[in-house]
Design an enzyme around this catalytic site. Structure first.
Site, mmCIF file in Angstrom:
data_model
loop_
_atom_site.group_PDB
_atom_site.id
_atom_site.type_symbol
_atom_site.label_atom_id
_atom_site.label_comp_id
_atom_site.label_asym_id
_atom_site.label_seq_id
_atom_site.Cartn_x
_atom_site.Cartn_y
_atom_site.Cartn_z
ATOM 1 C CB SER A 192 -0.959 -0.047 1.193
ATOM 2 O OG SER A 192 -2.020 0.845 1.032
ATOM 3 N N GLY A 244 -8.005 -9.570 -0.007
ATOM 4 C CA GLY A 244 -8.223 -8.130 0.004
ATOM 5 C C GLY A 244 -6.913 -7.374 -0.114
ATOM 6 C CG HIS A 245 -5.101 -3.088 1.075
ATOM 7 N ND1 HIS A 245 -4.695 -2.785 -0.214
ATOM 8 C CD2 HIS A 245 -4.529 -2.129 1.878
ATOM 9 C CE1 HIS A 245 -3.939 -1.701 -0.188
ATOM 10 N NE2 HIS A 245 -3.820 -1.292 1.058
ATOM 11 C CD1 TRP A 246 -2.404 -5.600 4.911
ATOM 12 C CD2 TRP A 246 -3.229 -6.625 6.711
ATOM 13 N NE1 TRP A 246 -2.030 -4.869 6.001
ATOM 14 C CE2 TRP A 246 -2.518 -5.470 7.115
ATOM 15 C CE3 TRP A 246 -3.839 -7.423 7.671
ATOM 16 C CZ2 TRP A 246 -2.399 -5.096 8.460
ATOM 17 C CZ3 TRP A 246 -3.722 -7.060 9.001
ATOM 18 C CH2 TRP A 246 -3.011 -5.908 9.395
ATOM 19 C CG ASP A 285 -6.787 -3.887 -2.523
ATOM 20 O OD1 ASP A 285 -7.350 -2.980 -1.883
ATOM 21 O OD2 ASP A 285 -5.550 -4.059 -2.514
#
Length: 279
Positions: A112, A257-259, A230
């Site tokens: 990110s 998702g984002h991780w 994400d």
């Protein structure tokens, strides 16, 4: 004995950045070629919280794992001035650490915001960087595209609501992962006290440029990951990396998702270590 919610590691004074003396907090394990793990933004973010399931495995595989808190986060120095939370500020924190520790041929591994910082650092100091590992990095869209993402909209709404503590932390992080069981009480209780130490400036706009047009300038090898679900960074960024960077391999991960380093930890660790060992 640490009085913090994350284990206390080491500190290095890196001199003045943006007119103020700055100190970077980091964890370190292992020996060999250095890998610097760069975490994302958000309430309670720290290197340890992002990467505690990853950096020990890299150390076991023969790499020197260095896990800093970006300036403004974790146990590193913080500032109240919002305009200072820009790319130059974050890069200066990493460069200060690299120079003080005398690191060469580094791999920058960033998620990110940390991915954007890794990109920006490699463009500014290409002689320092051997390779990049990027997980849904920022810095490849205009600001408005990020603000339209449901995860970021949710995060700012919670900041504005005045909620604090574990309840707010869980509400923000609920959109971070597909499998909600990964949001353990341990993670929430680790991040919530750190969030209370952050300045309001870190919860406002981060001044990160869109570096898409500069991607062809990258000469190092790049490995990228992007979760198909994400909610924070548009998955279309994966194609921008693949098209823009000459030496680039991208792994798209479903049910993620984002991780990715948390949600698919074993696959992530194996793939990264293979990349660093074999190219």
């Amino acid at each position: 004995m640490s009085t913090f919610s994350i284990p206390e590691g080491k500190y290095v004074d890196i001199g003045n950045v943006a007119g103020q003396p700055q100190r970077v907090h980091y964890h370190e394990q292992g020996s060999g070629d250095p890998v610097i793990f760069l975490h994302g933004a958000g309430g309670g973010a720290s290197g340890y919280s992002n990467f505690k399931g990853n950096y020990p495995e890299f150390a076991k595989a023969g790499f020197r794992s260095i896990v800093p808190d970006l300036l403004g986060y974790g146990l590193s120095s913080k500032t109240e001035e919002p305009k200072q939370y820009d790319m130059d500020f974050f890069i200066a924190g990493v460069k200060g650490l690299v120079d003080k520790l005398g690191l060469k041929n580094i791999t920058l591994l960033g998620n990110s915001l940390g991915g954007a910082v890794a990109l920006g650092y490699a463009l500014k100091y290409p002689e320092d960087v051997k390779s990049l590992i990027l997980m849904a990095p920022g810095g490849v869209e205009e600001f408005e595209a990020y603000m339209a993402m449901p995860g970021i909209t949710n995060m700012f709404n919670i900041y504005k609501s005045g909620k604090t503590g574990p309840e707010a932390m869980r509400a923000v992080m609920s959109m971070q992962v597909v499998d909600q069981s990964l949001l353990t009480d341990e993670i929430i209780n680790e991040r919530a006290p750190i969030a209370l130490t952050q300045t309001d400036a870190s919860r406002q706009r981060l001044y990160i440029p869109n570096m898409t047009e500069q991607l062809p300038d990258l000469k190092c090898n790049v490995l990228g990951f992007w979760g198909m679900q994400d909610a924070f960074n548009p998955v279309g960024g994966a194609e921008k990396l693949a098209n823009g960077i000459k030496n680039c391999r991208i792994v798209l991960v479903n049910q993620c998702g984002h991780w990715v380093q948390v949600e698919h930890r074993n696959m992530f660790n194996r793939t990264c270590i293979d990349f660093m060992q074999n190219g």
